[in-house]
Design an enzyme around this catalytic site. Structure first.
Site, PDB file in Angstrom:
ATOM      1  N   LYS A  78      -4.893  51.443  31.728  1.00  5.44           N
ATOM      2  CA  LYS A  78      -3.655  51.103  32.444  1.00  5.44           C
ATOM      3  C   LYS A  78      -3.503  52.005  33.675  1.00  5.44           C
ATOM      4  O   LYS A  78      -3.215  51.525  34.773  1.00  5.44           O
ATOM      5  CB  LYS A  78      -2.441  51.259  31.509  1.00  5.44           C
ATOM      6  CG  LYS A  78      -2.322  50.110  30.510  1.00  5.44           C
ATOM      7  CD  LYS A  78      -1.348  50.382  29.377  1.00  5.44           C
ATOM      8  CE  LYS A  78      -1.451  49.301  28.315  1.00  5.44           C
ATOM      9  NZ  LYS A  78      -0.646  49.549  27.127  1.00  5.44           N
ATOM     10  N   GLN A 122       3.178  54.328  24.886  1.00  5.20           N
ATOM     11  CA  GLN A 122       2.124  53.611  24.163  1.00  5.20           C
ATOM     12  C   GLN A 122       2.418  53.553  22.658  1.00  5.20           C
ATOM     13  O   GLN A 122       2.765  54.556  22.041  1.00  5.20           O
ATOM     14  CB  GLN A 122       0.760  54.285  24.425  1.00  5.20           C
ATOM     15  CG  GLN A 122      -0.415  53.569  23.821  1.00  5.20           C
ATOM     16  CD  GLN A 122      -0.640  52.172  24.413  1.00  5.20           C
ATOM     17  OE1 GLN A 122      -0.551  51.954  25.616  1.00  5.20           O
ATOM     18  NE2 GLN A 122      -0.900  51.194  23.550  1.00  5.20           N
ATOM     19  N   ASP A 145       7.407  46.879  29.458  1.00  5.73           N
ATOM     20  CA  ASP A 145       6.827  46.284  28.243  1.00  5.73           C
ATOM     21  C   ASP A 145       7.693  45.122  27.752  1.00  5.73           C
ATOM     22  O   ASP A 145       7.237  44.293  26.960  1.00  5.73           O
ATOM     23  CB  ASP A 145       6.757  47.349  27.128  1.00  5.73           C
ATOM     24  CG  ASP A 145       5.345  47.854  26.882  1.00  5.73           C
ATOM     25  OD1 ASP A 145       4.396  47.157  27.296  1.00  5.73           O
ATOM     26  OD2 ASP A 145       5.201  48.918  26.268  1.00  5.73           O
TER      27      ASP A 145
END
Ligand code: NAD
Length: 316
Positions: A78, A122, A145
Site C-alpha cells: 500500500k 491494518q 477503508d
C-alpha cells in the site's frame, strides 16, 4: 486438385473453423484483475497530478501494529503504491505491545494532520486491541477503508460522499469494466463480513446496479442449491476451493474473493494461493471468472488509492 478434393478440403477447413469458434465460445472469459487495477491506477495518477496542480497532495497514512508477516506485506505494498502515484505516504509500524490508548493517540494525531487525507489501521490488530473502538476513532472523512459506522450508513443510503470498502468496490469495478450486466441479475454473495460480504451485497442491490441479492453464510441451508440460482456468484468465505462445479449455473459469472494459502510441495515456498472456488472444475462452466491470484486481489489496493483521492478532493 480434383473438384471433389477441393470440396472436401473446403469442408474440412470450415469444420475446423466452426469447432475452434465453438471451443472459444465454451471458454470462460478470465477477468484480469491485474490489468483492470493498472487502468484504475493510471486514472489515479492523472487525478493526483491534477490535485497537485491545485496545491493538494493526497496523503495516506497506513498503521501497522505488531509483526504479522501477511499484514506487513499488505502495508508495504500500500505504501509503495502511494509513493509511486506521488501521494504523501506515511507508514507507521508500531510494536505488538502498543496499548489501545497509544494507538488511539496515533489515530487522533493523524485525524488532526492536514497532510493526511486517508487513514488505515491494518487488520487484524493484536488481540488486546479492540478493532471496533479504533475504527470508530478514525475521522469518518478520512476513513478510506469505509469501515466507520457513518460510512456504512452512507453505503446503505447510497450517499456518494461515503467511502465504499475497497474489496467489494473492486469487485463492482471488475463487473463494470467486464461489461457484465447486473440489472435484474440473480446475485449470490457467500459470506456476510463487514469487510466484504455485506458491503458487496449492498453495492449489488443499489439503484445503479439493480441485482436481486441473496447473502449466504455459514448457517445457510443447502448452499449449493442457493449458489446454483446465481447469474453472478461472489465467494468471500476463506475456505479453499469450497465452491464446486455443480454449485454453479452454466453461464454464470464467478468472482472469487478468497485468498487461501495451501500446502503445495511442488512449489519452492511449499505453498500456493488459492481462492474459495475450485477454479479448474468451475471455470469451464462459467461465462467469466476471476483467477486467484490476479483477480480481485490487485483491485483492493487500486480502490484504496481511489478512496484516498476522494478524501483529498472532499477535504481539500
Ligand atoms: P470472514 O472470516 O470475516 O468472513 C467469512 C464469511 O464466510 C462469514 O460471514 C461466514 O459466515 C462465511 N462462511 C464461513 N464458512 C462458511 C461455509 N462453510 N459456508 C458458507 N459460508 C461460510 O472473512 P472475510 O474477511 O470476509 O474474507 C473472506 C475471504 O476473502 C478470505 O479468504 C480473505 O482472505 C479474502 N479477502 C480477500 C481480499 C482481497 O483483497 N482479495 C480482501 C479481503 C478478504
Amino acid at each position: 486438385m480434383l473438384m471433389t478434393d477441393r470440396r472436401i478440403l473446403n469442408f474440412v477447413l470450415k469444420l475446423s473453423d466452426f469447432t475452434s469458434r465453438l471451443r472459444r465460445m465454451n471458454q470462460p472469459r478470465i477477468i484480469d484483475g491485474k490489468a483492470v487495477a493498472a487502468t484504475v491506477l493510471e486514472e489515479c495518477r492523472i487525478e493526483t497530478a491534477a490535485l497537485k496542480a491545485k496545491g493538494i497532495t493526497p496523503g495516506l497514512a497506513v498503521v501497522l501494529v505488531g509483526n504479522d508477516p501477511a499484514s506487513a506485506v499488505y502495508v508495504g505494498s500500500k505504501a509503495r503504491t502511494c509513493a509511486d502515484l506521488g501521494f504523501h505516504s506515511v507508514k507507521l509500524e508500531l510494536p505488538a505491545e502498543t496499548t489501545q490508548a497509544e494507538l488511539l493517540k496515533v489515530v487522533a494525531d493523524l485525524n488532526a494532520d492536514p497532510a493526511v487525507h486517508g487513514i488505515l489501521v491494518q487488520s487484524p490488530p493484536p488481540k488486546h486491541i479492540d478493532e471496533e473502538t479504533v475504527i470508530r476513532a478514525i475521522d469518518p472523512r478520512k476513513d478510506v477503508d469505509g469501515f466507520h459506522p457513518k460510512n456504512v450508513a452512507k453505503l446503505v443510503l447510497e450517499d456518494p460522499t461515503g467511502f465504499v470498502p475497497c474489496t467489494p468496490a473492486g469487485c463492482m469495478k471488475l463487473l463494470e469494466i467486464s461489461g457484465i450486466d447486473t440489472n435484474g441479475a440473480e446475485a449470490v454473495v457467500i459470506g456476510r463480513s463487514m469487510i466484504v460480504g455485506k458491503p458487496m451485497a449492498m453495492l449489488l442491490v443499489a439503484k445503479n446496479s439493480n441485482a436481486t441479492v441473496t447473502i449466504a453464510h455459514s448457517r445457510s441451508k443447502d448452499l449449493p442449491a442457493i449458489c446454483r440460482r446465481a447469474d453472478i456468484l461472489i465467494a468471500a468465505v476463506g475456505r479453499p476451493e469450497m465452491v464446486k462445479a455443480d454449485w454453479v449455473k452454466p453461464g454464470a459469472v464467478v468472482i472469487d474473493v478468497g485468498i487461501n494459502r495451501i500446502a503445495d510441495p511442488s512449489k519452492k515456498s511449499g505453498h500456493r494461493l488459492t481462492g474459495d472456488v475450485a477454479y479448474d472444475e468451475v471455470a469451464p462452466r462459467c461465462a467469466a471468472i476471476t483467477p486467484v491470484p490476479g483477480g480481485v486481489g490487485p483491485m483492493t489496493i487500486a480502490m484504496l488509492m481511489k478512496n484516498t483521492l476522494q478524501a483529498a478532493r472532499q477535504l481539500g
